[in-house]
Design a protein around this motif. Structure first.
Motif, PDB file in Angstrom:
ATOM      1  N   ALA A  38      18.205  89.608 -63.723  1.00  0.00           N
ATOM      2  CA  ALA A  38      17.934  88.424 -64.543  1.00  0.00           C
ATOM      3  C   ALA A  38      17.731  87.184 -63.669  1.00  0.00           C
ATOM      4  N   HIS A  39      17.579  87.385 -62.368  1.00  0.00           N
ATOM      5  CA  HIS A  39      17.423  86.246 -61.453  1.00  0.00           C
ATOM      6  C   HIS A  39      16.225  85.370 -61.843  1.00  0.00           C
ATOM      7  N   GLY A  40      15.119  85.999 -62.199  1.00  0.00           N
ATOM      8  CA  GLY A  40      13.953  85.230 -62.620  1.00  0.00           C
ATOM      9  C   GLY A  40      14.239  84.401 -63.865  1.00  0.00           C
ATOM     10  N   GLU A  41      15.059  84.930 -64.765  1.00  0.00           N
ATOM     11  CA  GLU A  41      15.404  84.197 -65.982  1.00  0.00           C
ATOM     12  C   GLU A  41      16.358  83.043 -65.679  1.00  0.00           C
ATOM     13  N   PHE A  42      17.199  83.173 -64.658  1.00  0.00           N
ATOM     14  CA  PHE A  42      18.021  82.044 -64.227  1.00  0.00           C
ATOM     15  C   PHE A  42      17.126  80.924 -63.701  1.00  0.00           C
ATOM     16  N   MET A 228       5.045  76.353 -68.373  1.00  0.00           N
ATOM     17  CA  MET A 228       6.374  76.564 -68.940  1.00  0.00           C
ATOM     18  C   MET A 228       6.314  77.561 -70.087  1.00  0.00           C
ATOM     19  N   VAL A 229       6.527  78.832 -69.763  1.00  0.00           N
ATOM     20  CA  VAL A 229       6.576  79.904 -70.751  1.00  0.00           C
ATOM     21  C   VAL A 229       7.851  80.699 -70.512  1.00  0.00           C
ATOM     22  N   PRO A 230       8.386  81.392 -71.531  1.00  0.00           N
ATOM     23  CA  PRO A 230       9.652  82.120 -71.366  1.00  0.00           C
ATOM     24  C   PRO A 230       9.641  83.173 -70.267  1.00  0.00           C
ATOM     25  N   GLY A 231       8.482  83.743 -69.987  1.00  0.00           N
ATOM     26  CA  GLY A 231       8.404  84.789 -68.972  1.00  0.00           C
ATOM     27  C   GLY A 231       8.092  84.295 -67.576  1.00  0.00           C
ATOM     28  N   LEU A 232       8.246  83.009 -67.317  1.00  0.00           N
ATOM     29  CA  LEU A 232       7.851  82.467 -66.013  1.00  0.00           C
ATOM     30  C   LEU A 232       8.671  83.053 -64.859  1.00  0.00           C
TER      31      LEU A 232
END
Length: 312
Positions: A38-42, A228-232
């Protein structure tokens, strides 16, 4: 001359991107033995918090970036207490069931991958549901560097200096502070460190918060430059994991060397063949390193040093 400047700017850009993307991941993996998928989501949390603080709350960009770092570090602290260590659910289960129900994920690579992968899916969909599929983007500051009919973002080039500053600060924290001493002792021998009075659980908690804060810093710094999108976060994940694999066990030295090597490879291939082939070259590099240097650059150097000492 023009091609040389193009290559230089692309190298600085790639170096900054790789180092900043990998720093938090390398710290968490190197000390805790946790693979955080989940590093990318952090990183996404840091970028979103920065954007919301700047655009909707009206904070200046530096203050908004600080908000992004603090929000992500705080979120990481909650994740560590609830998911990684299981302290909160275990406290509740101990009270109501009389026993613990969750084992900590420290040094459980496969389990940590599954848990954090599930967390990443929840985070992406949660942001999509609450904030929509996109946010307004912060404008990129500092303008462009113009040369011979070409231009390159001054801000993205400047991030190379920020990346070096992050590495220097990380080195100071891990070599000159009491926390760093305790963290290094925990890495070398957790049981002995605990026997000598080191609160390893607190060390792990602090480590995850620091790694999360660095991920938030990456998101905050790149918020003005990305959509800026949730999957960035997925755009950072490949470079981060490749850097950790190539760099090896040493957090600071490994990340620095990996950033330099991978930045040079990415810049050179991208300059000749395009961005897509630049990312392919990074993956090929990771495959070659896993095959011939499974412990990474710093692991290989450490092995040579041990052999030389044995020979002496």
């Amino acid at each position: 001359m023009v091609n040389g400047l193009n290559l230089l700017f692309q190298f600085l850009d790639s170096f900054a991107f790789i180092v900043l993307a990998a720093a938090g991941l390398a710290i968490i993996f190197g000390i805790m033995g946790v693979i955080n998928l989940a590093h990318g989501e952090f990183i996404m949390v840091g970028a979103y918090a920065t954007t919301l603080a700047n655009i909707r709350a009206g904070l200046p960009l530096p203050a908004a970036m600080l908000v992004g770092v603090l929000v992500t570090a705080g979120f990481g602290l909650v994740v560590e207490r609830v998911v990684i260590s299981g302290t909160v659910p275990n406290a509740l289960s101990q009270r109501f069931l009389g026993r613990k129900v969750i084992e900590p994920l420290y040094d459980r690579l496969a389990d940590s991958m599954v848990a954090t992968w599930g967390l990443s899916l929840i985070m992406v969909q949660g942001v999509r549901i609450t904030l929509g599929n996109s946010l307004d983007q912060i404008g990129t500051p500092l303008g462009n560097i113009a040369y011979s009919g070409f231009s390159y973002s001054t801000y993205r080039v400047m991030l190379a200096a920020v990346a070096l500053g992050v590495l220097a600060l990380t080195y100071y924290v891990f070599t000159r502070t009491e926390y760093g001493m305790r963290a290094r002792a925990t890495i070398q021998d957790e049981d002995t460190a605990r026997a000598l009075g080191v609160d390893t659980e607190r060390t792990y908690m602090t480590t995850f918060a620091i790694g999360s804060g660095l991920a938030g810093l990456t998101g905050a710094l790149y918020a003005p430059t990305i959509t800026m999108v949730p999957g960035l976060g997925s755009s950072f994940l490949v470079e981060a994991f490749v850097a950790v694999v190539v760099g090896g066990p040493s957090v600071v030295l490994g990340t620095t060397l990996a950033g330099g090597l991978l930045g040079a490879i990415n810049a050179t291939v991208s300059n000749v063949l395009g961005t897509f082939f630049g990312r392919i070259a990074l993956l090929v590099t990771a495959i070659v390193m896993i095959r011939f240097l499974p412990d990474g650059i710093t692991g290989f150097v450490e092995t040579l040093r041990e052999r030389r000492q044995e020979g002496a």
